[in-house]
Scaffold this active site. Structure first.
Site, mmCIF file in Angstrom:
data_model
loop_
_atom_site.group_PDB
_atom_site.id
_atom_site.type_symbol
_atom_site.label_atom_id
_atom_site.label_comp_id
_atom_site.label_asym_id
_atom_site.label_seq_id
_atom_site.Cartn_x
_atom_site.Cartn_y
_atom_site.Cartn_z
ATOM 1 N N ASN B 390 -48.365 57.045 5.078
ATOM 2 C CA ASN B 390 -48.140 56.394 6.367
ATOM 3 C C ASN B 390 -49.455 55.967 7.020
ATOM 4 O OD1 ASN B 390 -47.236 55.523 8.825
ATOM 5 N ND2 ASN B 390 -45.865 57.232 9.168
ATOM 6 N N ASP B 391 -50.147 56.899 7.643
ATOM 7 C CA ASP B 391 -51.346 56.524 8.393
ATOM 8 C C ASP B 391 -52.418 55.870 7.519
ATOM 9 O OD1 ASP B 391 -50.205 57.487 10.696
ATOM 10 O OD2 ASP B 391 -50.997 59.509 10.401
ATOM 11 N N VAL B 392 -52.463 56.239 6.225
ATOM 12 C CA VAL B 392 -53.533 55.714 5.371
ATOM 13 C C VAL B 392 -53.329 54.243 5.004
ATOM 14 C CG1 VAL B 392 -54.098 57.959 4.397
ATOM 15 C CG2 VAL B 392 -52.434 56.501 3.235
ATOM 16 N N VAL B 393 -52.155 53.669 5.362
ATOM 17 C CA VAL B 393 -51.950 52.233 5.124
ATOM 18 C C VAL B 393 -51.706 51.489 6.431
ATOM 19 C CG1 VAL B 393 -51.129 52.348 2.741
ATOM 20 C CG2 VAL B 393 -49.515 52.700 4.602
ATOM 21 N N ALA B 431 -50.189 61.165 12.808
ATOM 22 C CA ALA B 431 -51.014 60.872 13.973
ATOM 23 C C ALA B 431 -50.172 60.516 15.186
ATOM 24 C CB ALA B 431 -51.984 59.740 13.657
#
Lengths: 135, 467
Positions: B390-393, B431
């Site tokens: 999720n957050d890493v993309v 996050a």
């Protein structure tokens, strides 16, 4: 990255040295094997640099096995635990040692075995026996 | 004579430990690493055991056997549970260091307090403090990772938290300095030091959430190593100093890599209370809509693609989907499609977590690409398949100033020609921020359990071949 690492490490080492030196000064005397202590500290510095150099080159693929391997390696505290458990010390002291020995040995056994297990899984194309994976 | 042999064995062990780490630079030579490590450890144990002062052999044998009995099952855990096993072993390492420090202190305390030199006392204080702090901190981390019910998963934040923690640490340090200056000054000082270290470990980990675990585990790893170094000073053993320093250096390097991959500092991870403050931000802004896609539609897109990247995240681990992903990989590569896995350094719950899961599923590691190597070629990617990441993309990290993850390096999947994202539910990521990627024109959502969705995709592809 190395620069940040070194500066961080250096700051910690400097802080440690400062504390040691100042407390030694405050205590008014430095007894015992001072030369030994200093050479141990230089061993620490050298080993840290070797560690940073060697580990900085470890493949990113292997960071999980790396952690379990270093985990097993740091269980070298087994050495201290054996000395405390096995020497002719008062029983309560030896009980502490035996618990420490048990904890270290657990890390040695599980650390090396799981590292081995994980490393064996890494295969290149062609080598990987695809199709036999379990659901 | 024995003394010399012991020293030679220790020296050999040091060399073997360094070689073991050196061989980890490539998965092929890594197979030698474990043998070198085991040999070194065996040498060290045998040499220590043969020292003349070691006379109580039964105790040693019982403790060693206990370690073997507990260690073997711990090495057989599922690979999805490796993060908590690692945290648990950091706890054991901390425990051993703390106990040896305690034993040495009381030994010298009762025997001959003049042996408690300033240098030794400093080392004992550092060893005990770090050891017991690592023990409770790692136990908390292991509990959080394992989802133990009475340990809160979400970060626990309360007023004056950093103030309390810092105050506690300062008191512990003050007691430490008191002990160093005056080793036998008070019988209460040492137990108090232990109690404060134990408490500090718990308080340090309570405010930290799941996605920060890779960093926290690495930091605890460094602490465990440092406590072993301190033990080396206490026992005057160079072998311990070297092995501990290697472990500490490894933990430090990994922590730095993790922090950089999140564009955050150590202090921010440890004292930032990530994942709490930001939730207000997601409420602002207008209602946005996802585009859902069917399995058939996604399969069709995959069939026409020439270059597919798969971005796995913690969701893949939670769903135990790695074997299904491998089947999908087989289907696609059998058709001549190029499939690459792109892994973000902090994906999962510990450094390298995704790599190990993919390796378990027999996915060849030459098809795993690093984020920085893939990003420049992203425009050529036909389909980016996001599995539980999720957050890493999240492109907000590049585009939205003021967004909590702004500046974090991401896998730029949004630059691919089309994106399919498999997601369990419609909740926000760790996050607590919405992922802009999901609302883009080229993005299609596949809602459901990663294992089921990937399985269905593979089946659909197989059907299409037959038809």
């Amino acid at each position: 990255m190395l620069r940040r690492t070194v500066s961080l490490w250096g700051a910690m080492a400097a802080a440690g040295l400062a504390v040691t030196a100042s407390t030694a000064y405050a205590a008014g005397s430095v007894t015992g094997s001072t030369d030994q202590n200093w050479s141990s500290l230089s061993v620490l510095v050298l080993a840290t640099f070797i560690g940073l150099g060697v580990i900085g080159r470890v493949s990113r693929l292997l960071h999980t096995p790396l952690m379990s391997l270093t985990n097993a390696i740091s269980a070298i505290s087994v050495v201290g635990s054996i000395l405390i458990t096995g020497s002719d010390f008062p029983i309560p002291i030896r009980i502490l040692g035996a618990i420490a020995l048990f904890a270290s040995m657990t890390n040695i056994v599980s650390g090396f075995l799981i590292t081995e297990r994980m490393i064996r899984m890494f295969k290149v194309r062609g080598e990987a026996g695809r199709g036999e994976s379990k659901p | 004579m024995i003394q010399t042999l012991v020293e030679i064995a220790y020296l050999a062990a040091i060399i073997l430990f360094i070689l073991a780490l050196y061989w980890m630079n490539d998965p092929k030579s890594a197979r030698k690493s474990v043998s070198a490590g085991v040999a070194a450890m065996a040498l060290a144990i045998a040499a220590t055991w043969s020292r003349p002062e070691v006379v109580h052999h039964v105790w040693i044998i019982i403790a060693l056997l206990g370690g073997v009995v507990v260690g073997i099952p711990l090495s057989r855990v599922a690979l999805t549970a490796v993060p908590q096993r690692t945290a648990l072993s950091h706890a054991f390492g901390g425990l051993a260091a703390g106990l040896v420090g305690t034993a040495k202190y009381y030994l010298w305390f009762g025997d001959d307090p003049t042996e408690l030199t300033t240098f030794r006392m400093t080392a004992i204080v550092v060893e005990t403090l770090l050891g017991f702090l690592t023990l409770t901190g790692s136990l908390m981390a292991a509990g959080k990772l394992h989802g133990v019910s009475w340990i809160p998963q979400r970060p626990v934040i309360y007023p004056f938290q950093n103030f309390t923690n810092l105050g506690l640490l300062l008191i512990a340090l003050a007691i430490g300095v008191f002990l160093i200056v005056n080793p036998t000054g008070s019988v209460l000082a040492f137990p108090l030091l232990i109690a404060l270290s134990l408490a500090f470990g718990v308080l340090l980990i309570i405010p930290i959430g799941g996605a920060d675990m890779p960093t926290v585990i690495s930091i605890l790893n460094a602490y465990a190593g440092l406590s072993a170094v301190a033990m080396g000073f206490v026992l005057d053993s160079r072998l311990l100093v070297v092995a501990g320093a290697l472990d500490g250096a490894s933990g430090l390097i990994l922590s730095i890599i993790m922090c950089r991959a999140m564009n955050r500092s150590f202090t921010n991870v440890l004292f930032g209370g990530f994942g709490q403050v930001q939730e207000v931000a997601s409420d602002a802004g207008e209602e946005r809509h996802y585009k859902e896609e069917t399995i058939e539609g996604a399969a069709q897109a995959l069939e026409m693609a020439r270059l597919v990247i798969i971005v796995p995240g913690y969701g893949m681990a939670v769903a135990h989907a790695q074997h299904r992903v491998a089947e999908l990989y087989d289907q696609l590569t059998a058709r001549g499609t190029t499939v690459k896995f792109v892994i973000h350094p902090v994906a999962g719950r510990m450094p390298g977590h995704m790599n190990v899961l993919l390796a378990e599923a027999d996915i060849p590691y030459d098809d795993i690409v690093e984020m920085d190597d893939m990003n420049p070629d992203m425009a050529q990617v036909d389909v980016a398949l996001i599995i539980g990441a999720n957050d890493v993309v999240n492109p907000a990290a590049k585009e939205k100033k003021g967004c909590p993850i702004y500046g974090m390096p991401i896998i730029e999947a949004h630059r691919a020609k089309s994106v399919f994202a498999i997601k369990r539910g419609k909740s926000t990521g760790f996050a607590g921020i919405e992922n802009d990627l999901y609302f883009r024109d080229e993005t299609f959502m596949l809602f459901g359990d990663a294992k089921d969705v990937v399985g269905a995709l593979t089946k659909q592809l197989a059907v299409d071949v037959a038809a």
